[in-house]
Scaffold this motif. Structure first.
Motif, PDB file in Angstrom:
ATOM      1  N   TYR A 175       0.836  -1.187   0.000  1.00 27.92           N
ATOM      2  CA  TYR A 175       0.000   0.000   0.000  1.00 27.92           C
ATOM      3  C   TYR A 175       0.879   1.248   0.000  1.00 27.92           C
ATOM      4  CZ  TYR A 175      -3.178   3.679   1.292  1.00 27.92           C
ATOM      5  OH  TYR A 175      -3.882   4.848   1.290  1.00 27.92           O
ATOM      6  N   ASN A 176       0.471   2.231  -0.769  1.00 28.03           N
ATOM      7  CA  ASN A 176       1.200   3.485  -0.963  1.00 28.03           C
ATOM      8  C   ASN A 176       2.452   3.312  -1.828  1.00 28.03           C
ATOM      9  OD1 ASN A 176      -0.268   5.613   0.070  1.00 28.03           O
ATOM     10  ND2 ASN A 176       0.527   5.401   2.142  1.00 28.03           N
ATOM     11  N   VAL A 177       2.615   2.135  -2.444  1.00 24.56           N
ATOM     12  CA  VAL A 177       3.748   1.929  -3.337  1.00 24.56           C
ATOM     13  C   VAL A 177       3.233   1.565  -4.728  1.00 24.56           C
ATOM     14  CG1 VAL A 177       5.883   0.639  -3.747  1.00 24.56           C
ATOM     15  CG2 VAL A 177       5.222   1.254  -1.415  1.00 24.56           C
ATOM     16  N   ASN A 178       2.789   0.333  -4.903  1.00 23.77           N
ATOM     17  CA  ASN A 178       2.230  -0.082  -6.188  1.00 23.77           C
ATOM     18  C   ASN A 178       1.581  -1.441  -5.997  1.00 23.77           C
ATOM     19  OD1 ASN A 178       4.530  -1.686  -5.886  1.00 23.77           O
ATOM     20  ND2 ASN A 178       4.906  -1.807  -8.079  1.00 23.77           N
ATOM     21  N   GLY A 179       1.059  -2.009  -7.069  1.00 24.77           N
ATOM     22  CA  GLY A 179       0.509  -3.345  -7.028  1.00 24.77           C
ATOM     23  C   GLY A 179      -0.975  -3.398  -6.739  1.00 24.77           C
ATOM     24  N   TYR A 180      -1.503  -4.630  -6.732  1.00 27.75           N
ATOM     25  CA  TYR A 180      -2.935  -4.838  -6.537  1.00 27.75           C
ATOM     26  C   TYR A 180      -3.448  -4.157  -5.281  1.00 27.75           C
ATOM     27  CZ  TYR A 180      -7.369  -6.972  -5.438  1.00 27.75           C
ATOM     28  OH  TYR A 180      -8.696  -7.135  -5.122  1.00 27.75           O
ATOM     29  N   GLN A 181      -2.733  -4.323  -4.199  1.00 30.93           N
ATOM     30  CA  GLN A 181      -3.213  -3.847  -2.913  1.00 30.93           C
ATOM     31  C   GLN A 181      -3.430  -2.335  -2.892  1.00 30.93           C
ATOM     32  OE1 GLN A 181      -2.193  -4.650   1.739  1.00 30.93           O
ATOM     33  NE2 GLN A 181      -0.498  -4.560   0.343  1.00 30.93           N
ATOM     34  N   ASP A 182      -2.515  -1.594  -3.476  1.00 31.37           N
ATOM     35  CA  ASP A 182      -2.606  -0.137  -3.458  1.00 31.37           C
ATOM     36  C   ASP A 182      -3.903   0.334  -4.124  1.00 31.37           C
ATOM     37  OD1 ASP A 182      -1.882   2.485  -3.054  1.00 31.37           O
ATOM     38  OD2 ASP A 182      -0.493   2.577  -4.732  1.00 31.37           O
ATOM     39  N   PHE A 183      -4.158  -0.169  -5.328  1.00 35.87           N
ATOM     40  CA  PHE A 183      -5.338   0.295  -6.068  1.00 35.87           C
ATOM     41  C   PHE A 183      -6.628  -0.321  -5.527  1.00 35.87           C
ATOM     42  CE2 PHE A 183      -1.735   0.904  -8.915  1.00 35.87           C
ATOM     43  CZ  PHE A 183      -1.891   2.251  -9.209  1.00 35.87           C
ATOM     44  N   SER A 184      -6.539  -1.528  -4.982  1.00 37.12           N
ATOM     45  CA  SER A 184      -7.717  -2.133  -4.371  1.00 37.12           C
ATOM     46  C   SER A 184      -8.180  -1.328  -3.168  1.00 37.12           C
ATOM     47  CB  SER A 184      -7.394  -3.576  -3.949  1.00 37.12           C
ATOM     48  OG  SER A 184      -8.435  -4.129  -3.172  1.00 37.12           O
ATOM     49  N   ILE A 185      -7.230  -0.893  -2.347  1.00 37.97           N
ATOM     50  CA  ILE A 185      -7.590  -0.117  -1.163  1.00 37.97           C
ATOM     51  C   ILE A 185      -8.140   1.250  -1.558  1.00 37.97           C
ATOM     52  CG2 ILE A 185      -6.656   1.027   0.891  1.00 37.97           C
ATOM     53  CD1 ILE A 185      -4.861  -1.405   1.292  1.00 37.97           C
ATOM     54  N   GLN A 186      -7.542   1.872  -2.569  1.00 40.48           N
ATOM     55  CA  GLN A 186      -8.097   3.153  -3.033  1.00 40.48           C
ATOM     56  C   GLN A 186      -9.520   2.969  -3.556  1.00 40.48           C
ATOM     57  OE1 GLN A 186      -4.455   6.177  -4.171  1.00 40.48           O
ATOM     58  NE2 GLN A 186      -5.772   5.466  -5.783  1.00 40.48           N
ATOM     59  N   ALA A 187      -9.773   1.881  -4.298  1.00 43.64           N
ATOM     60  CA  ALA A 187     -11.127   1.617  -4.791  1.00 43.64           C
ATOM     61  C   ALA A 187     -12.084   1.364  -3.633  1.00 43.64           C
ATOM     62  CB  ALA A 187     -11.110   0.425  -5.748  1.00 43.64           C
ATOM     63  N   HIS A 188     -11.610   0.650  -2.616  1.00 46.21           N
ATOM     64  CA  HIS A 188     -12.412   0.420  -1.408  1.00 46.21           C
ATOM     65  C   HIS A 188     -12.815   1.735  -0.774  1.00 46.21           C
ATOM     66  CE1 HIS A 188     -12.112   0.508   3.045  1.00 46.21           C
ATOM     67  NE2 HIS A 188     -12.992  -0.470   2.990  1.00 46.21           N
ATOM     68  N   ASP A 189     -11.846   2.625  -0.586  1.00 42.68           N
ATOM     69  CA  ASP A 189     -12.147   3.916   0.026  1.00 42.68           C
ATOM     70  C   ASP A 189     -13.149   4.694  -0.816  1.00 42.68           C
ATOM     71  OD1 ASP A 189     -10.229   3.130   1.834  1.00 42.68           O
ATOM     72  OD2 ASP A 189      -9.066   4.979   1.713  1.00 42.68           O
ATOM     73  N   GLY A 190     -12.929   4.672  -2.136  1.00 37.34           N
ATOM     74  CA  GLY A 190     -13.832   5.386  -3.030  1.00 37.34           C
ATOM     75  C   GLY A 190     -15.243   4.843  -2.980  1.00 37.34           C
ATOM     76  N   GLY A 191     -15.377   3.521  -2.849  1.00 37.40           N
ATOM     77  CA  GLY A 191     -16.701   2.925  -2.746  1.00 37.40           C
ATOM     78  C   GLY A 191     -17.426   3.367  -1.496  1.00 37.40           C
ATOM     79  N   HIS A 192     -16.705   3.397  -0.382  1.00 42.43           N
ATOM     80  CA  HIS A 192     -17.323   3.875   0.862  1.00 42.43           C
ATOM     81  C   HIS A 192     -17.826   5.306   0.692  1.00 42.43           C
ATOM     82  CE1 HIS A 192     -16.977   1.005   4.202  1.00 42.43           C
ATOM     83  NE2 HIS A 192     -15.959   0.480   3.542  1.00 42.43           N
ATOM     84  N   GLY A 193     -16.997   6.161   0.132  1.00 45.79           N
ATOM     85  CA  GLY A 193     -17.390   7.551  -0.033  1.00 45.79           C
ATOM     86  C   GLY A 193     -18.498   7.751  -1.035  1.00 45.79           C
ATOM     87  N   SER A 194     -18.657   6.814  -1.964  1.00 47.20           N
ATOM     88  CA  SER A 194     -19.671   6.941  -3.016  1.00 47.20           C
ATOM     89  C   SER A 194     -21.076   6.690  -2.518  1.00 47.20           C
ATOM     90  CB  SER A 194     -19.371   5.950  -4.155  1.00 47.20           C
ATOM     91  OG  SER A 194     -18.157   6.244  -4.787  1.00 47.20           O
ATOM     92  N   ILE A 195     -21.222   5.869  -1.484  1.00 45.41           N
ATOM     93  CA  ILE A 195     -22.534   5.327  -1.152  1.00 45.41           C
ATOM     94  C   ILE A 195     -23.346   6.235  -0.247  1.00 45.41           C
ATOM     95  CG2 ILE A 195     -23.675   3.384  -0.002  1.00 45.41           C
ATOM     96  CD1 ILE A 195     -21.332   1.638  -1.076  1.00 45.41           C
ATOM     97  N   GLY A 196     -22.693   6.941   0.665  1.00 47.76           N
ATOM     98  CA  GLY A 196     -23.481   7.819   1.518  1.00 47.76           C
ATOM     99  C   GLY A 196     -22.741   8.288   2.738  1.00 47.76           C
ATOM    100  N   PRO A 197     -23.387   9.140   3.528  1.00 48.16           N
ATOM    101  CA  PRO A 197     -22.751   9.698   4.725  1.00 48.16           C
ATOM    102  C   PRO A 197     -22.328   8.629   5.734  1.00 48.16           C
ATOM    103  CG  PRO A 197     -24.737  10.927   4.164  1.00 48.16           C
ATOM    104  CD  PRO A 197     -24.732   9.713   3.292  1.00 48.16           C
ATOM    105  N   THR A 198     -23.130   7.560   5.864  1.00 47.92           N
ATOM    106  CA  THR A 198     -22.762   6.512   6.816  1.00 47.92           C
ATOM    107  C   THR A 198     -21.590   5.698   6.296  1.00 47.92           C
ATOM    108  OG1 THR A 198     -25.031   6.355   7.663  1.00 47.92           O
ATOM    109  CG2 THR A 198     -23.584   4.467   8.049  1.00 47.92           C
ATOM    110  N   MET A 199     -21.690   5.188   5.075  1.00 46.92           N
ATOM    111  CA  MET A 199     -20.609   4.380   4.518  1.00 46.92           C
ATOM    112  C   MET A 199     -19.325   5.193   4.360  1.00 46.92           C
ATOM    113  SD  MET A 199     -20.898   1.088   3.801  1.00 46.92           S
ATOM    114  CE  MET A 199     -20.096   0.682   2.257  1.00 46.92           C
ATOM    115  N   GLY A 200     -19.438   6.495   4.212  1.00 42.68           N
ATOM    116  CA  GLY A 200     -18.266   7.342   4.051  1.00 42.68           C
ATOM    117  C   GLY A 200     -17.579   7.698   5.350  1.00 42.68           C
TER     118      GLY A 200
END
Length: 495
Positions: free
Chosen positions: A262-287
């Protein structure tokens, strides 16, 4: 690991496409006992000359059994790898191994469940939510593992995906403990599609907290979340947010050859960013990490993330512990005790790599569709490398001190004053109260951009904290966020 090894001489082999498959699990285990690492790139590279000498036919010492002896063609390929400078290369998509046994748990897309299956799922959730807030196998207590009141979740580190995989199993077991629901499995919501109508009705549309989750929080109580009912954005807004925050990182994650850091490269880095983005996308609670897991959609969202992780594992031949280790660098400690703990669960990180769960659909590519990517900002000087006009530019907002930021936040990359790309960072309202947050207090946000998107434009960065407002609105001063810097570089790969 489903080995694609064919014993023919390969003139220009790479570790990820060829060499890593030369070592069986028993070979790795046998040599590990002797202090020799054969399960990772660094281990094989550091011991390459000895490996070649010990395995070369016709009088090879290793492997010790006749069945494992290397052919002359394999030995020659390994020698070519040494001569060409130990290229890491990129992974080639691996054919999934045929299932010898029916899956223990088959999880499906929530939209494809039959009416009978969906009724069973509804009964399981209803039964779980009806249990006392004090019941350890009730909805309130299980949701409380993620943040309030227990604060156990491991974000932004190697155990992130393993912790959530085990969390889903524990929650699914609780669903199965509801009388009559012994065979239920947790479905997933494919976030590339609109929020399903089935998740917009009771008991999946919201959750009214029956008790105060902050009253017993440690190291100090948290106020403001009781009484509390979970909240979401309208479906159309969620869809737009997913486009803005999630889809690019999801696609990039699945093309990675390496697990990475994480914070370097590879699957994990972009997977975690996508995870964070999904939380923020759904609503005030999930964010809001403080209470996100109380929204019922949390479970369907995370089930999909686990499906995508298994998809990536299958693509790169990492569904076994031996195969998974070949996608790591030097940091393998988190797969061994005592660093593999997944508190509060008894399972450990290494035990989650070989999943007992399967899905009705994985996001796979065939070997004929080509290799995956291994783009990086730097490469060892003793290796050949290439820049290609089609390669993306990495723009990194580097050195954000997130501990000063009161809750989840959005980092926007602006071009000529207009938003070019946005990323959501998921964290609790008070990150300084979180041990894991403090340990990973300085973070980076990565953007993958095409060269045409950036050239001859004036670029800038902005941080916003949704729901936070002072004299200047939601914008958060960069000076208070640690004065982050911009690191822009054209990514390179093995030539």
């Amino acid at each position: 690991m489903n080995s694609p090894v064919v014993d023919q001489v390969i003139a220009a082999p790479t570790y990820l496409a060829d060499v890593r498959f030369f070592f069986r699990p028993e070979d790795v285990e046998h040599m590990a006992a002797k202090g020799i690492e054969l399960g990772t790139y660094d281990g094989v590279r550091n011991n390459a000359l000895s490996i070649h000498a010990q395995t070369a036919p016709p009088n090879a010492n290793m492997p010790p059994d006749a069945e494992g002896k290397w052919t002359a063609e394999r030995s020659r390929t390994f020698r070519n790898w040494i001569v060409t400078g130990f290229p890491l290369g990129t992974a080639t998509a691996v054919e999934p191994a045929p299932n010898g046994q029916p899956p223990t748990r088959l999880r499906k897309d929530v939209t494809t469940l039959s009416d009978t299956e969906f009724d069973l799922l509804t009964a399981a959730f209803t039964g779980l939510m009806a249990r006392s807030p004090e019941a350890p196998d009730g909805y309130f207590a299980l949701a409380g593992h993620h943040w309030l009141p227990k604060r156990w979740c491991l974000h932004r580190e190697d155990r992130f995906n393993p912790w959530h995989r085990q969390y889903l199993l524990e929650f699914e077991d609780a669903l199965r403990s509801v009388p009559g629901c012994e065979e239920v499995t947790l479905p997933y919501w494919d976030i590339t599609t609109d929020l399903p109508d089935r998740l917009q009705h009771p008991p999946f549309d919201k959750y009214v907290l029956p008790a105060d989750p902050g009253a017993t929080a440690t190291p100090h109580p948290v106020t403001g979340f009781f009484p509390y009912t979970t909240q979401r954005f309208p479906v159309s807004e969620i869809a737009q947010n997913v486009t803005d925050f999630v889809l690019a990182d999801l696609a990039t994650s699945l093309t990675q050859s390496l697990w990475g850091e994480y914070n370097v490269n590879g699957y994990q880095d972009f997977s975690i960013q996508a995870h964070d983005g999904g939380h923020g996308s759904i609503g005030p609670t999930m964010g809001n990490q403080t209470v996100a897991s109380y929204d019922p959609v949390f479970w369907f969202f995370h089930c999909n993330l686990d499906r995508l992780w298994l998809s990536w594992q299958t693509r790169v031949g990492a569904t076994t512990l031996t195969g998974f280790r070949t996608t790591l660098g030097q940091n393998t400690d988190w797969l061994t005790a005592p660093f593999n703990a997944l508190t509060p669960f008894s399972a450990t990180a290494d035990q989650t790599i070989e999943s007992e769960v399967s899905y009705d659909r994985l996001e796979l590519i065939s070997p004929g569709e080509g290799v995956l990517e291994n783009l990086t900002g730097s490469i060892d000087a003793d290796r050949t490398f290439a820049f290609r006009s089609t390669d993306p530019v990495s723009v990194r907002v580097k050195g954000i001190d997130r501990l000063n930021i009161p809750g989840s936040f959005v980092v926007s990359l602006l071009a000529d004053g207009e938003p070019l790309a946005k990323r959501f960072f998921f964290q609790p309202d008070d990150p300084r109260s979180c041990t894991n947050c403090v340990e990973h207090g300085i973070v980076n946000i990565d953007f993958r951009m095409t060269q045409d998107q950036l050239l001859d434009r004036t670029l800038s960065v902005r941080i916003d904290v949704p729901g936070h407002s002072d004299a200047i609105g939601t914008a958060f001063p960069l000076a208070r966020a640690g004065n982050p810097t911009i690191n822009a570089r054209l990514l390179v790969q093995d030539a």
